[in-house]
Design a protein around this motif. Structure first.
Motif, short mmCIF file in Angstrom:
data_model
loop_
_atom_site.label_atom_id
_atom_site.label_comp_id
_atom_site.label_asym_id
_atom_site.label_seq_id
_atom_site.Cartn_x
_atom_site.Cartn_y
_atom_site.Cartn_z
N GLN A 74 -28.54 -10.49 -0.93
CA GLN A 74 -29.10 -9.37 -1.65
C GLN A 74 -28.23 -8.75 -2.76
O GLN A 74 -28.81 -8.44 -4.05
N SER A 75 -27.06 -8.91 -2.57
CA SER A 75 -25.99 -8.65 -3.78
C SER A 75 -26.22 -9.40 -4.98
O SER A 75 -26.15 -9.35 -6.19
N VAL A 76 -26.49 -10.60 -4.65
CA VAL A 76 -26.52 -11.72 -5.81
C VAL A 76 -28.26 -11.44 -6.38
O VAL A 76 -28.05 -11.48 -7.62
N ILE A 77 -28.97 -11.29 -5.56
CA ILE A 77 -30.48 -11.08 -6.32
C ILE A 77 -30.29 -9.89 -7.06
O ILE A 77 -30.99 -9.76 -8.28
N GLU A 78 -29.65 -8.80 -6.72
CA GLU A 78 -29.59 -7.58 -7.55
C GLU A 78 -28.88 -7.89 -8.87
O GLU A 78 -29.13 -7.12 -10.00
N ALA A 79 -27.90 -8.60 -8.82
CA ALA A 79 -27.13 -8.88 -10.21
C ALA A 79 -28.23 -9.81 -10.98
O ALA A 79 -28.01 -9.51 -12.35
N GLY A 178 -28.31 -3.20 -23.12
CA GLY A 178 -27.01 -2.95 -22.75
C GLY A 178 -26.87 -2.36 -21.33
O GLY A 178 -25.95 -2.55 -20.68
N ILE A 179 -27.91 -1.64 -20.91
CA ILE A 179 -27.77 -1.03 -19.53
C ILE A 179 -27.75 -2.20 -18.61
O ILE A 179 -27.34 -2.19 -17.54
N GLY A 180 -28.92 -3.20 -19.04
CA GLY A 180 -28.94 -4.37 -18.23
C GLY A 180 -27.53 -5.21 -18.09
O GLY A 180 -27.34 -5.67 -16.91
N VAL A 181 -26.75 -5.28 -19.11
CA VAL A 181 -25.58 -5.92 -19.01
C VAL A 181 -24.57 -5.01 -18.37
O VAL A 181 -23.81 -5.77 -17.40
N TYR A 182 -24.82 -3.96 -18.34
CA TYR A 182 -23.61 -3.06 -17.44
C TYR A 182 -24.18 -3.30 -15.93
O TYR A 182 -23.24 -3.19 -15.03
N TRP A 183 -25.34 -3.29 -15.68
CA TRP A 183 -25.93 -3.44 -14.13
C TRP A 183 -25.43 -4.78 -13.61
O TRP A 183 -24.98 -5.02 -12.66
N PHE A 184 -25.54 -5.73 -14.72
CA PHE A 184 -25.19 -7.35 -14.27
C PHE A 184 -23.44 -7.22 -13.86
O PHE A 184 -23.17 -7.62 -12.82
N ILE A 185 -22.75 -6.54 -14.66
CA ILE A 185 -21.18 -6.68 -14.62
C ILE A 185 -20.78 -5.89 -13.18
O ILE A 185 -20.10 -6.22 -12.20
N ASP A 186 -21.49 -4.65 -13.22
CA ASP A 186 -21.25 -3.99 -11.88
C ASP A 186 -21.64 -4.55 -10.73
O ASP A 186 -21.09 -4.43 -9.80
N SER A 190 -19.37 -6.05 -7.56
CA SER A 190 -19.45 -5.73 -6.21
C SER A 190 -19.73 -6.63 -5.21
O SER A 190 -19.43 -6.76 -4.12
N ILE A 191 -20.22 -7.82 -5.82
CA ILE A 191 -20.14 -9.08 -4.86
C ILE A 191 -18.95 -9.55 -4.48
O ILE A 191 -18.74 -9.91 -3.27
#
Length: 193
Positions: A74-79, A178-186, A190-191
């Motif tokens: 699920q953490s990979v999917i969220e990224a 930009g928000i998507g990039v932040y979410w992706f990195i975050d 977390s993975i």
């Protein structure tokens, strides 16, 4: 940990419909993805194609994942969901309408379905009502999606040829990207933590 909701059988459909509806409305990443897809749509028929492709795709992976046929962390999917937002926003920022962006909505809808499955797995389903609960959870997601789509679509449809709106659309797409990039990195961080 799977929590099964202790509901009377007669209210299962309504309860899972409400859970699906609520999940989409609280999933800001799904909402911004849909809005940026709308930025790419040119015309009502193409909107129907985009929504249908997204629905079919996420219904497939929601079912396959929830039933345990296909499993992905699920953490990979969220990224990856965050990454879908970035890709769609890059196209939206180009300021060119696409006639058939359904390929985005189908391909990326497959990933979003895994995300929906993760939310449903946290809630749990009574095995006696598995098919009905899964169906109504998915219908709830669709109704919420259909409730969100009309306003951004009408705004884009009527203002798309306006130069000022084009600039606003560009700024919105870049901001969401930009928000998507932040979410992706975050989410990638977390993975590994």
């Amino acid at each position: 940990l799977v929590i099964t909701i202790p509901l009377e059988q007669s209210v299962y459909p309504v309860a899972y419909f409400n859970l699906g509806f609520d999940h989409l409305l609280k999933g800001i990443d799904h909402i911004v993805f849909l809005i940026c897809l709308i930025f790419l749509v040119n015309g009502f028929i193409n909107l129907i194609k985009v929504v249908t492709a997204f629905t079919i795709a996420h219904s497939i992976t929601l079912s396959l994942s929830f039933l345990g046929i296909v499993t992905i962390s699920q953490s990979v999917i969220e990224a990856l969901i965050a990454l879908t937002i970035v890709f769609v926003d890059l196209d939206a920022a180009e300021n060119k309408n696409k006639n058939f962006p359904w390929n985005y909505s189908f391909g990326f809808g497959l990933l979003h379905g895994f995300g929906f499955s993760g939310a449903l797995s946290e809630i749990g389903i009574n095995n006696n009502e598995l098919a009905l609960s899964l169906l109504f959870f998915n219908i709830g997601i669709e109704v919420a999606q259909l409730a969100i789509i009309p306003i951004p679509f009408l705004v884009v449809y009527f203002l798309n040829n306006n130069k000022i709106f084009q600039n606003i659309k560009y700024l919105i797409a870049i901001s969401i990207g930009g928000i998507g990039v932040y979410w992706f990195i975050d989410r990638v961080i977390s993975i590994f933590l």
